[in-house]
Design a protein around this motif. Structure first.
Motif, PDB file in Angstrom:
ATOM      1  N   ALA A 148      17.472  -7.536  -6.179  1.00 17.01           N
ATOM      2  CA  ALA A 148      18.915  -7.772  -6.091  1.00 17.01           C
ATOM      3  C   ALA A 148      19.285  -9.092  -6.763  1.00 17.01           C
ATOM      4  CB  ALA A 148      19.358  -7.773  -4.632  1.00 17.01           C
ATOM      5  N   ARG A 149      18.482 -10.125  -6.524  1.00 17.87           N
ATOM      6  CA  ARG A 149      18.742 -11.422  -7.159  1.00 17.87           C
ATOM      7  C   ARG A 149      18.632 -11.320  -8.681  1.00 17.87           C
ATOM      8  NH1 ARG A 149      15.509 -15.448  -2.954  1.00 17.87           N
ATOM      9  NH2 ARG A 149      17.366 -16.084  -1.756  1.00 17.87           N
ATOM     10  N   HIS A 150      17.606 -10.633  -9.145  1.00 18.63           N
ATOM     11  CA  HIS A 150      17.400 -10.478 -10.583  1.00 18.63           C
ATOM     12  C   HIS A 150      18.591  -9.758 -11.227  1.00 18.63           C
ATOM     13  CE1 HIS A 150      14.665  -8.748 -14.012  1.00 18.63           C
ATOM     14  NE2 HIS A 150      15.597  -9.561 -14.460  1.00 18.63           N
ATOM     15  N   GLU A 151      18.997  -8.632 -10.649  1.00 19.68           N
ATOM     16  CA  GLU A 151      20.092  -7.847 -11.220  1.00 19.68           C
ATOM     17  C   GLU A 151      21.411  -8.603 -11.166  1.00 19.68           C
ATOM     18  OE1 GLU A 151      20.090  -4.035  -9.294  1.00 19.68           O
ATOM     19  OE2 GLU A 151      17.984  -3.651  -9.817  1.00 19.68           O
ATOM     20  N   GLN A 152      21.666  -9.304 -10.058  1.00 20.27           N
ATOM     21  CA  GLN A 152      22.906 -10.063  -9.954  1.00 20.27           C
ATOM     22  C   GLN A 152      22.904 -11.267 -10.891  1.00 20.27           C
ATOM     23  OE1 GLN A 152      25.106  -7.924  -8.789  1.00 20.27           O
ATOM     24  NE2 GLN A 152      26.117  -9.607  -7.734  1.00 20.27           N
ATOM     25  N   ALA A 153      21.735 -11.869 -11.088  1.00 24.39           N
ATOM     26  CA  ALA A 153      21.646 -13.003 -12.019  1.00 24.39           C
ATOM     27  C   ALA A 153      22.053 -12.563 -13.419  1.00 24.39           C
ATOM     28  CB  ALA A 153      20.222 -13.556 -12.032  1.00 24.39           C
TER      29      ALA A 153
ATOM     30  N   ILE B  62      25.376 -22.281 -14.758  1.00 27.13           N
ATOM     31  CA  ILE B  62      24.059 -21.932 -14.233  1.00 27.13           C
ATOM     32  C   ILE B  62      23.893 -22.387 -12.783  1.00 27.13           C
ATOM     33  CG2 ILE B  62      21.579 -22.127 -14.579  1.00 27.13           C
ATOM     34  CD1 ILE B  62      23.025 -20.637 -16.805  1.00 27.13           C
ATOM     35  N   LYS B  63      24.369 -23.603 -12.482  1.00 29.66           N
ATOM     36  CA  LYS B  63      24.244 -24.116 -11.124  1.00 29.66           C
ATOM     37  C   LYS B  63      24.983 -23.238 -10.127  1.00 29.66           C
ATOM     38  CE  LYS B  63      24.812 -28.388  -8.443  1.00 29.66           C
ATOM     39  NZ  LYS B  63      25.262 -29.807  -8.479  1.00 29.66           N
ATOM     40  N   GLU B  64      26.162 -22.775 -10.522  1.00 27.90           N
ATOM     41  CA  GLU B  64      26.956 -21.908  -9.642  1.00 27.90           C
ATOM     42  C   GLU B  64      26.268 -20.567  -9.429  1.00 27.90           C
ATOM     43  OE1 GLU B  64      31.578 -20.276  -9.263  1.00 27.90           O
ATOM     44  OE2 GLU B  64      30.887 -21.284 -11.101  1.00 27.90           O
ATOM     45  N   ILE B  65      25.678 -20.039 -10.493  1.00 23.10           N
ATOM     46  CA  ILE B  65      24.979 -18.753 -10.389  1.00 23.10           C
ATOM     47  C   ILE B  65      23.791 -18.881  -9.441  1.00 23.10           C
ATOM     48  CG2 ILE B  65      23.584 -17.075 -11.653  1.00 23.10           C
ATOM     49  CD1 ILE B  65      25.407 -17.603 -14.080  1.00 23.10           C
ATOM     50  N   ALA B  66      23.059 -19.989  -9.546  1.00 19.97           N
ATOM     51  CA  ALA B  66      21.916 -20.214  -8.652  1.00 19.97           C
ATOM     52  C   ALA B  66      22.357 -20.143  -7.194  1.00 19.97           C
ATOM     53  CB  ALA B  66      21.277 -21.568  -8.956  1.00 19.97           C
ATOM     54  N   TYR B  67      23.501 -20.764  -6.888  1.00 22.55           N
ATOM     55  CA  TYR B  67      24.020 -20.728  -5.515  1.00 22.55           C
ATOM     56  C   TYR B  67      24.436 -19.317  -5.110  1.00 22.55           C
ATOM     57  CZ  TYR B  67      27.271 -21.183  -1.638  1.00 22.55           C
ATOM     58  OH  TYR B  67      27.913 -21.007  -0.441  1.00 22.55           O
ATOM     59  N   LEU B  68      25.111 -18.621  -6.022  1.00 25.32           N
ATOM     60  CA  LEU B  68      25.641 -17.287  -5.710  1.00 25.32           C
ATOM     61  C   LEU B  68      24.550 -16.278  -5.382  1.00 25.32           C
ATOM     62  CD1 LEU B  68      28.503 -16.955  -8.358  1.00 25.32           C
ATOM     63  CD2 LEU B  68      28.771 -17.157  -5.879  1.00 25.32           C
ATOM     64  N   ILE B  69      23.364 -16.470  -5.965  1.00 27.41           N
ATOM     65  CA  ILE B  69      22.298 -15.505  -5.678  1.00 27.41           C
ATOM     66  C   ILE B  69      21.284 -16.048  -4.663  1.00 27.41           C
ATOM     67  CG2 ILE B  69      22.550 -14.374  -7.908  1.00 27.41           C
ATOM     68  CD1 ILE B  69      19.990 -15.725  -8.811  1.00 27.41           C
ATOM     69  N   GLY B  70      21.638 -17.145  -4.000  1.00 30.46           N
ATOM     70  CA  GLY B  70      20.877 -17.562  -2.835  1.00 30.46           C
ATOM     71  C   GLY B  70      19.830 -18.626  -3.039  1.00 30.46           C
ATOM     72  N   TYR B  71      19.857 -19.346  -4.172  1.00 27.05           N
ATOM     73  CA  TYR B  71      18.896 -20.435  -4.389  1.00 27.05           C
ATOM     74  C   TYR B  71      19.532 -21.773  -4.024  1.00 27.05           C
ATOM     75  CZ  TYR B  71      15.711 -17.194  -6.656  1.00 27.05           C
ATOM     76  OH  TYR B  71      14.852 -16.148  -6.904  1.00 27.05           O
TER      77      TYR B  71
ATOM     78  N   ILE C  16      23.663  -3.999  -0.176  1.00 37.05           N
ATOM     79  CA  ILE C  16      24.033  -4.949   0.870  1.00 37.05           C
ATOM     80  C   ILE C  16      23.597  -6.357   0.475  1.00 37.05           C
ATOM     81  CG2 ILE C  16      23.666  -5.611   3.277  1.00 37.05           C
ATOM     82  CD1 ILE C  16      23.286  -2.636   3.916  1.00 37.05           C
ATOM     83  N   PHE C  17      22.398  -6.457  -0.076  1.00 36.96           N
ATOM     84  CA  PHE C  17      21.926  -7.757  -0.561  1.00 36.96           C
ATOM     85  C   PHE C  17      22.890  -8.347  -1.575  1.00 36.96           C
ATOM     86  CE2 PHE C  17      17.244  -6.999   0.527  1.00 36.96           C
ATOM     87  CZ  PHE C  17      17.213  -8.026   1.449  1.00 36.96           C
ATOM     88  N   LYS C  18      23.299  -7.542  -2.542  1.00 36.99           N
ATOM     89  CA  LYS C  18      24.089  -8.047  -3.664  1.00 36.99           C
ATOM     90  C   LYS C  18      25.412  -8.670  -3.219  1.00 36.99           C
ATOM     91  CE  LYS C  18      22.174  -5.078  -7.270  1.00 36.99           C
ATOM     92  NZ  LYS C  18      22.419  -3.951  -8.198  1.00 36.99           N
ATOM     93  N   ARG C  19      25.991  -8.163  -2.171  1.00 38.35           N
ATOM     94  CA  ARG C  19      27.266  -8.726  -1.741  1.00 38.35           C
ATOM     95  C   ARG C  19      27.084  -9.880  -0.760  1.00 38.35           C
ATOM     96  NH1 ARG C  19      27.799  -3.696   1.497  1.00 38.35           N
ATOM     97  NH2 ARG C  19      27.513  -4.272   3.680  1.00 38.35           N
ATOM     98  N   ASN C  20      25.813 -10.178  -0.386  1.00 41.94           N
ATOM     99  CA  ASN C  20      25.573 -11.231   0.604  1.00 41.94           C
ATOM    100  C   ASN C  20      24.521 -12.246   0.169  1.00 41.94           C
ATOM    101  OD1 ASN C  20      27.133 -10.265   3.145  1.00 41.94           O
ATOM    102  ND2 ASN C  20      26.011  -8.450   2.535  1.00 41.94           N
ATOM    103  N   LEU C  21      24.214 -12.313  -1.122  1.00 41.28           N
ATOM    104  CA  LEU C  21      23.109 -13.152  -1.574  1.00 41.28           C
ATOM    105  C   LEU C  21      23.299 -14.631  -1.258  1.00 41.28           C
ATOM    106  CD1 LEU C  21      22.187 -11.522  -5.004  1.00 41.28           C
ATOM    107  CD2 LEU C  21      20.792 -11.593  -2.933  1.00 41.28           C
ATOM    108  N   SER C  22      24.526 -15.107  -1.226  1.00 35.27           N
ATOM    109  CA  SER C  22      24.766 -16.531  -0.959  1.00 35.27           C
ATOM    110  C   SER C  22      24.680 -16.874   0.533  1.00 35.27           C
ATOM    111  CB  SER C  22      26.138 -16.953  -1.496  1.00 35.27           C
ATOM    112  OG  SER C  22      27.168 -16.215  -0.854  1.00 35.27           O
TER     113      SER C  22
END
Length: 331
Positions: A280-285, A296-305, A236-242
């Motif tokens: 979840a953030r680690h695995e999705q990153a 990298i900037k887009e990935i940071a956003y996608l995993i909730g940073y 559930i986390f992985k599909r909602n990290l952002s």
């Protein structure tokens, strides 16, 4: 004829309806399987009878691959059993596969194991007991997992690779269905999917129906081994990290339980809500870094940073290196 045995495995009426659409009756199956006709009219059969029924269908069609494709395509949504309906009406393909893996264990003998790694998702089939089932049962189970994604998303999804331990008849027929290479004589039975496909939303998502089905199915899981709650929460986390609003309350509501019950059960499994979010953030990153089209900037956003620097600090903690260097070494 073989004698009838004590019951144990349920055969849903939808299976027989699908065979009828293909012009095969229960009497045909009983005659080909050499079993007592009345035994396959029962709601449950023994494992021996169950395997004989699948083998009989394969023999009547003549080619295992053709039998797999025909049965998979003929199974109507309106005939799905409750456990499959819970998957078909899930939020997205990942959620559907998680539910299939979880609730498949209500009805043996086959089991499903799901793992995400890199840019791939691996779904392996094995057995509750040492005896392996017929090739047709194996092939149909894995084929239906892909068909479920196609029907739910409305898109012509294809697999990355399919592996079977058994000979499967005309492999070209299976490759046309799966849209990828199909290997036989492998050491395992496994469907490999593109991990990005798991994020695709299901057009059939129905939260009201899930509110009814999930508590009933979870109740039926009592006494069965099942996928841990931790893995489900992580999915559930992985599909909602952002989504910055994702919290214990939101996830508890989706799982149809109280916040207190969710936290207590996670503690019993030796983890916490915060720990699962980090995992979840680690695995999705790692998964997103494997896709060079994402910066990298887009990935940071996608995993909730909220900013790239926070992501860099977290990633150094996880991997001992920067995201950019990790990508160069691993992709």
């Amino acid at each position: 004829m073989k004698a009838a045995f004590s019951p144990g495995i349920k055969i849903h009426p939808g299976f027989w309806d699908s065979l009828n659409q293909l012009g095969i009756t229960r009497h045909d199956i009983a005659e080909e399987a050499n079993v007592i006709p009345s035994s396959i009219h029962e709601s449950e059969v023994t494992q021996e009878q169950y395997f004989s029924i699948w083998q009989a269908y394969s023999s009547l069609v003549g080619d295992t691959a053709e039998a797999i494709v025909r049965l998979t395509n003929s199974f109507e949504v309106s005939k799905y059993p409750p456990s499959v309906l819970a998957a078909y009406h899930a939020r997205d393909y990942r959620d559907a596969l998680v539910r299939m893996t979880r609730y498949k264990q209500i009805c043996p003998p086959e089991r499903l194991h799901m793992k995400e790694a890199g840019d791939r998702c691996f779904i392996q089939l094995d057995w509750h007991h040492s005896e392996a089932g017929p090739a047709l049962l194996i092939g149909t189970t894995l084929a239906f997992l892909l068909e479920l994604g196609r029907r739910g998303t409305g898109q012509p999804l294809v697999a990355e690779l399919v592996e079977f331990t058994h000979p499967m008849g005309d492999v070209k027929t299976l490759e046309a269905f799966f849209g990828c290479e199909v290997r036989t004589g492998s050491r395992l039975n496994q469907l490999t999917l593109n991990r990005l496909d798991l994020d695709l939303a299901f057009q059939s998502y129905n939260v009201e129906l899930l509110d009814i089905l999930i508590p009933i199915l979870d109740k039926s899981m009592d006494g069965h081994p099942y996928q841990s709650l931790s893995e489900i929460v992580k999915c559930i986390f992985k599909r909602n990290l952002s989504d910055k609003r994702l919290d214990v309350c939101t996830i508890a509501r989706e799982l149809h339980m109280s916040e207190r019950s969710l936290q207590r059960k996670l503690m019993q499994e030796g983890t916490t809500f915060k720990q699962l979010l980090t995992e979840a953030r680690h695995e999705q990153a790692r998964a997103y870094l494997s896709d060079r089209s994402l910066d990298i900037k887009e990935i940071a956003y996608l995993i909730g940073y909220q900013d790239q620097n926070s992501f860099y600090r977290a990633f150094r903690t996880w991997e001992g290196d920067t995201p950019s260097n990790w990508r160069v070494r691993h992709v």
